[in-house]
Scaffold this active site. Structure first.
Site, PDB file in Angstrom:
ATOM      1  N   LYS A   7      20.224   5.226   3.823  1.00  0.00           N
ATOM      2  CA  LYS A   7      20.331   5.986   2.563  1.00  0.00           C
ATOM      3  C   LYS A   7      19.956   7.460   2.719  1.00  0.00           C
ATOM      4  O   LYS A   7      20.485   8.296   1.995  1.00  0.00           O
ATOM      5  CB  LYS A   7      19.438   5.361   1.487  1.00  0.00           C
ATOM      6  CG  LYS A   7      20.014   4.090   0.869  1.00  0.00           C
ATOM      7  CD  LYS A   7      19.139   3.630  -0.295  1.00  0.00           C
ATOM      8  CE  LYS A   7      19.636   2.329  -0.875  1.00  0.00           C
ATOM      9  NZ  LYS A   7      18.891   1.911  -2.051  1.00  0.00           N
ATOM     10  N   ASN A  25      22.977   6.466  -2.383  1.00  0.00           N
ATOM     11  CA  ASN A  25      23.412   5.069  -2.276  1.00  0.00           C
ATOM     12  C   ASN A  25      24.895   4.903  -2.609  1.00  0.00           C
ATOM     13  O   ASN A  25      25.445   3.818  -2.473  1.00  0.00           O
ATOM     14  CB  ASN A  25      22.565   4.150  -3.172  1.00  0.00           C
ATOM     15  CG  ASN A  25      22.973   4.235  -4.625  1.00  0.00           C
ATOM     16  OD1 ASN A  25      23.326   5.311  -5.111  1.00  0.00           O
ATOM     17  ND2 ASN A  25      22.934   3.127  -5.325  1.00  0.00           N
ATOM     18  N   GLY A  42       7.817   3.823  -0.644  1.00  0.00           N
ATOM     19  CA  GLY A  42       9.001   3.954   0.211  1.00  0.00           C
ATOM     20  C   GLY A  42      10.145   4.600  -0.562  1.00  0.00           C
ATOM     21  O   GLY A  42       9.936   5.268  -1.577  1.00  0.00           O
ATOM     22  N   THR A  79      -0.375   3.051   2.895  1.00  0.00           N
ATOM     23  CA  THR A  79      -0.475   4.323   3.610  1.00  0.00           C
ATOM     24  C   THR A  79      -0.533   5.433   2.562  1.00  0.00           C
ATOM     25  O   THR A  79       0.492   5.809   1.987  1.00  0.00           O
ATOM     26  CB  THR A  79       0.760   4.518   4.518  1.00  0.00           C
ATOM     27  OG1 THR A  79       0.999   3.301   5.226  1.00  0.00           O
ATOM     28  CG2 THR A  79       0.594   5.665   5.485  1.00  0.00           C
ATOM     29  N   VAL A  80      -1.734   5.951   2.312  1.00  0.00           N
ATOM     30  CA  VAL A  80      -1.907   6.882   1.182  1.00  0.00           C
ATOM     31  C   VAL A  80      -1.099   8.167   1.388  1.00  0.00           C
ATOM     32  O   VAL A  80      -0.600   8.750   0.424  1.00  0.00           O
ATOM     33  CB  VAL A  80      -3.400   7.191   0.943  1.00  0.00           C
ATOM     34  CG1 VAL A  80      -3.581   8.107  -0.256  1.00  0.00           C
ATOM     35  CG2 VAL A  80      -4.154   5.905   0.690  1.00  0.00           C
ATOM     36  N   TYR A 112      14.677  -9.391  -6.601  1.00  0.00           N
ATOM     37  CA  TYR A 112      15.381 -10.319  -7.512  1.00  0.00           C
ATOM     38  C   TYR A 112      15.517 -11.723  -6.912  1.00  0.00           C
ATOM     39  O   TYR A 112      16.041 -12.624  -7.572  1.00  0.00           O
ATOM     40  CB  TYR A 112      16.761  -9.764  -7.922  1.00  0.00           C
ATOM     41  CG  TYR A 112      17.629  -9.373  -6.763  1.00  0.00           C
ATOM     42  CD1 TYR A 112      17.709  -8.042  -6.350  1.00  0.00           C
ATOM     43  CD2 TYR A 112      18.356 -10.326  -6.066  1.00  0.00           C
ATOM     44  CE1 TYR A 112      18.485  -7.679  -5.277  1.00  0.00           C
ATOM     45  CE2 TYR A 112      19.137  -9.970  -4.991  1.00  0.00           C
ATOM     46  CZ  TYR A 112      19.199  -8.639  -4.602  1.00  0.00           C
ATOM     47  OH  TYR A 112      19.979  -8.286  -3.519  1.00  0.00           O
ATOM     48  N   GLY A 135      14.393  -7.430 -10.406  1.00  0.00           N
ATOM     49  CA  GLY A 135      15.246  -6.334  -9.938  1.00  0.00           C
ATOM     50  C   GLY A 135      16.742  -6.579 -10.042  1.00  0.00           C
ATOM     51  O   GLY A 135      17.523  -5.723  -9.615  1.00  0.00           O
TER      52      GLY A 135
HETATM   53  P1  NAP Z   1      10.658   0.927   2.253  1.00  0.00           P
HETATM   54  O1  NAP Z   1      11.167   2.331   2.182  1.00  0.00           O
HETATM   55  O2  NAP Z   1      10.592   0.248   3.562  1.00  0.00           O
HETATM   56  O3  NAP Z   1       9.181   0.916   1.571  1.00  0.00           O
HETATM   57  C1  NAP Z   1       8.423  -0.254   1.511  1.00  0.00           C
HETATM   58  C2  NAP Z   1       7.054   0.022   0.878  1.00  0.00           C
HETATM   59  O4  NAP Z   1       6.362  -1.233   0.818  1.00  0.00           O
HETATM   60  C3  NAP Z   1       6.178   0.978   1.666  1.00  0.00           C
HETATM   61  O5  NAP Z   1       5.477   1.820   0.795  1.00  0.00           O
HETATM   62  C4  NAP Z   1       5.211   0.052   2.409  1.00  0.00           C
HETATM   63  O6  NAP Z   1       3.906   0.576   2.598  1.00  0.00           O
HETATM   64  C5  NAP Z   1       5.077  -1.092   1.415  1.00  0.00           C
HETATM   65  N1  NAP Z   1       4.697  -2.313   2.133  1.00  0.00           N
HETATM   66  C6  NAP Z   1       5.451  -3.006   3.038  1.00  0.00           C
HETATM   67  N2  NAP Z   1       4.755  -4.039   3.516  1.00  0.00           N
HETATM   68  C7  NAP Z   1       3.525  -3.989   2.913  1.00  0.00           C
HETATM   69  C8  NAP Z   1       2.354  -4.788   2.995  1.00  0.00           C
HETATM   70  N3  NAP Z   1       2.292  -5.866   3.811  1.00  0.00           N
HETATM   71  N4  NAP Z   1       1.288  -4.465   2.231  1.00  0.00           N
HETATM   72  C9  NAP Z   1       1.328  -3.382   1.410  1.00  0.00           C
HETATM   73  N5  NAP Z   1       2.417  -2.586   1.292  1.00  0.00           N
HETATM   74  C10 NAP Z   1       3.499  -2.880   2.032  1.00  0.00           C
HETATM   75  O7  NAP Z   1      11.546  -0.031   1.328  1.00  0.00           O
HETATM   76  P2  NAP Z   1      12.357   0.360  -0.004  1.00  0.00           P
HETATM   77  O8  NAP Z   1      13.722   0.785   0.359  1.00  0.00           O
HETATM   78  O9  NAP Z   1      11.500   1.248  -0.811  1.00  0.00           O
HETATM   79  O10 NAP Z   1      12.516  -1.078  -0.705  1.00  0.00           O
HETATM   80  C11 NAP Z   1      11.383  -1.735  -1.204  1.00  0.00           C
HETATM   81  C12 NAP Z   1      11.775  -2.979  -2.004  1.00  0.00           C
HETATM   82  O11 NAP Z   1      12.581  -2.625  -3.121  1.00  0.00           O
HETATM   83  C13 NAP Z   1      12.565  -4.019  -1.214  1.00  0.00           C
HETATM   84  O12 NAP Z   1      12.080  -5.277  -1.579  1.00  0.00           O
HETATM   85  C14 NAP Z   1      13.973  -3.829  -1.711  1.00  0.00           C
HETATM   86  O13 NAP Z   1      14.728  -5.026  -1.612  1.00  0.00           O
HETATM   87  C15 NAP Z   1      13.726  -3.456  -3.160  1.00  0.00           C
HETATM   88  N6  NAP Z   1      14.846  -2.704  -3.752  1.00  0.00           N
HETATM   89  C16 NAP Z   1      15.518  -3.284  -4.779  1.00  0.00           C
HETATM   90  C17 NAP Z   1      16.582  -2.618  -5.368  1.00  0.00           C
HETATM   91  C18 NAP Z   1      17.338  -3.276  -6.512  1.00  0.00           C
HETATM   92  O14 NAP Z   1      18.443  -2.823  -6.817  1.00  0.00           O
HETATM   93  N7  NAP Z   1      16.780  -4.269  -7.148  1.00  0.00           N
HETATM   94  C19 NAP Z   1      16.967  -1.346  -4.912  1.00  0.00           C
HETATM   95  C20 NAP Z   1      16.224  -0.768  -3.860  1.00  0.00           C
HETATM   96  C21 NAP Z   1      15.172  -1.464  -3.270  1.00  0.00           C
HETATM   97  P3  NAP Z   1       3.583   1.590   3.816  1.00  0.00           P
HETATM   98  O15 NAP Z   1       4.075   2.916   3.363  1.00  0.00           O
HETATM   99  O16 NAP Z   1       2.099   1.523   3.935  1.00  0.00           O
HETATM  100  O17 NAP Z   1       4.312   1.052   5.020  1.00  0.00           O
END
Ligand code: NAP
Length: 288
Positions: A72, A93, A134, A158-159, A228, A249
């Site tokens: 993305k 996206n 993220g 990660t603050v 979701y 979601g």
């Molecule tokens: P990303 O960029 O990889 O970010 C993931 C975040 O989750 C980071 O802040 C990470 O923390 C945190 N995290 C991961 N594992 C963790 C753990 N064990 N304990 C605490 N924090 C943790 O992913 P993203 O693209 O933002 O997507 C995140 C979620 O949103 C996914 O589940 C995705 O499927 C969902 N999503 C849904 C839609 C929808 O249309 N419904 C659209 C987009 C995304 P750190 O920074 O510390 O690593």
């Protein structure tokens, strides 16, 4: 879907992995309902092959495509023009190809907003908490700031990443912001809307949640999980048990696709078709 013929236009999704995506189901269903001769297909793009994928899209005359994890942000370098919202979020996206020009959009934030509005949420003067920092969290934060919330608290393992989003918000908007770690959660008294944006709790590891302290959930009016699958994560179950209104979601996913569809085909999908297709999507994924 129309019978594929010489006039069928091709759309698609690029990402890695793409095997479990629902986007083809949504777009092909909308196309059928709107009587548009198109086909939407997923393209698994190997790491290091994004450049080749974009060249192929240009060469094959593909009219539009979505982008999912992990491309993305990377895709932005290949585009001719990027709209303001996508630029601010720092992620694209949806790409529309017009006369060979690749134009990038971000429809995730709009999709989430529509889904929240349908649930009766308002954002004006609200206190928002975002768990995770993220790509999705960034879209959530910008969406909330653009809808005049009072305060955004970003909580992340990660603050530094939470602080990056806070800095961006502080540069662009006038509102109160905070970036904290999970062990500072007891500093918060009340939250109108809490967005869970980490992957914790997603199928098959459904027992996981970023917060287990039941006291936290008593502070929430609304709890939204971007996941979701399952339809109700552990996070949502805990929030509901404390009286919060919950939302998963699927609506965000659906309405970001609707927005992309409307951009590509220059149409406004009538409400009755939107409702009918959402019912079908719910039936297909949750068998209800
Ligand atoms: P990303 O960029 O990889 O970010 C993931 C975040 O989750 C980071 O802040 C990470 O923390 C945190 N995290 C991961 N594992 C963790 C753990 N064990 N304990 C605490 N924090 C943790 O992913 P993203 O693209 O933002 O997507 C995140 C979620 O949103 C996914 O589940 C995705 O499927 C969902 N999503 C849904 C839609 C929808 O249309 N419904 C659209 C987009 C995304 P750190 O920074 O510390 O690593």
């Amino acid at each position: 879907m129309h019978r594929i013929d010489g006039r069928t236009k091709t759309f698609g999704l690029i990402g890695n992995p793409v095997e479990h995506t629902l986007s083809p189901y949504i777009h092909n269903m909308l196309a059928k309902s709107m009587d548009i001769n198109m086909v939407y297909t997923p393209f698994h793009v190997e790491h290091g092959r994004l450049n080749d994928a974009i060249k192929a899209i240009r060469g094959l005359g593909i009219k539009g495509f979505n982008i999912t994890v992990p491309y993305k942000s990377d895709v932005m370098a290949y585009l001719d023009c990027i709209d303001d919202k996508a630029q601010i979020i720092g992620a694209v996206n949806t790409v529309h190809v017009i006369n060979g020009q690749l134009i990038g959009y971000n429809t995730d934030a709009d999709g989430l907003y529509i889904s929240c509005k349908r649930k009766g949420m308002t954002f004006n003067n609200k206190t928002i908490c975002i768990l995770g920092a993220g790509g999705a969290a960034k879209a959530v934060a910008i969406m909330c700031a653009q809808h005049n919330v009072d305060k955004i608290i970003i909580v992340n393992r990660t603050v530094d990443k939470a602080t990056n989003i806070k800095t961006k918000l502080d540069d662009l908007y006038t509102l109160e912001t905070k970036a904290i770690s999970y062990d500072k959660l007891n500093q918060i008294d009340h939250i109108d809307i809490c967005f869970q944006t980490t992957p914790l709790g997603m199928y098959p590891k459904t027992d996981r949640t970023p917060i287990r302290d039941q006291d936290f959930f008593h502070k929430l009016e609304y709890a939204i999980d971007l996941i979701y699958n399952p339809s109700e994560t552990r996070f949502l179950t805990m929030a509901k048990a404390c009286g919060a209104i919950s939302l998963n979601g699927l609506g965000m996913l659906y309405y970001q696709a609707v927005k992309a569809f409307e951009i590509w085909h220059n149409v406004k999908i009538p409400d009755h078709i939107l409702e009918e297709c959402l019912v079908n999507l719910n039936k297909m994924i949750y068998c209800k």
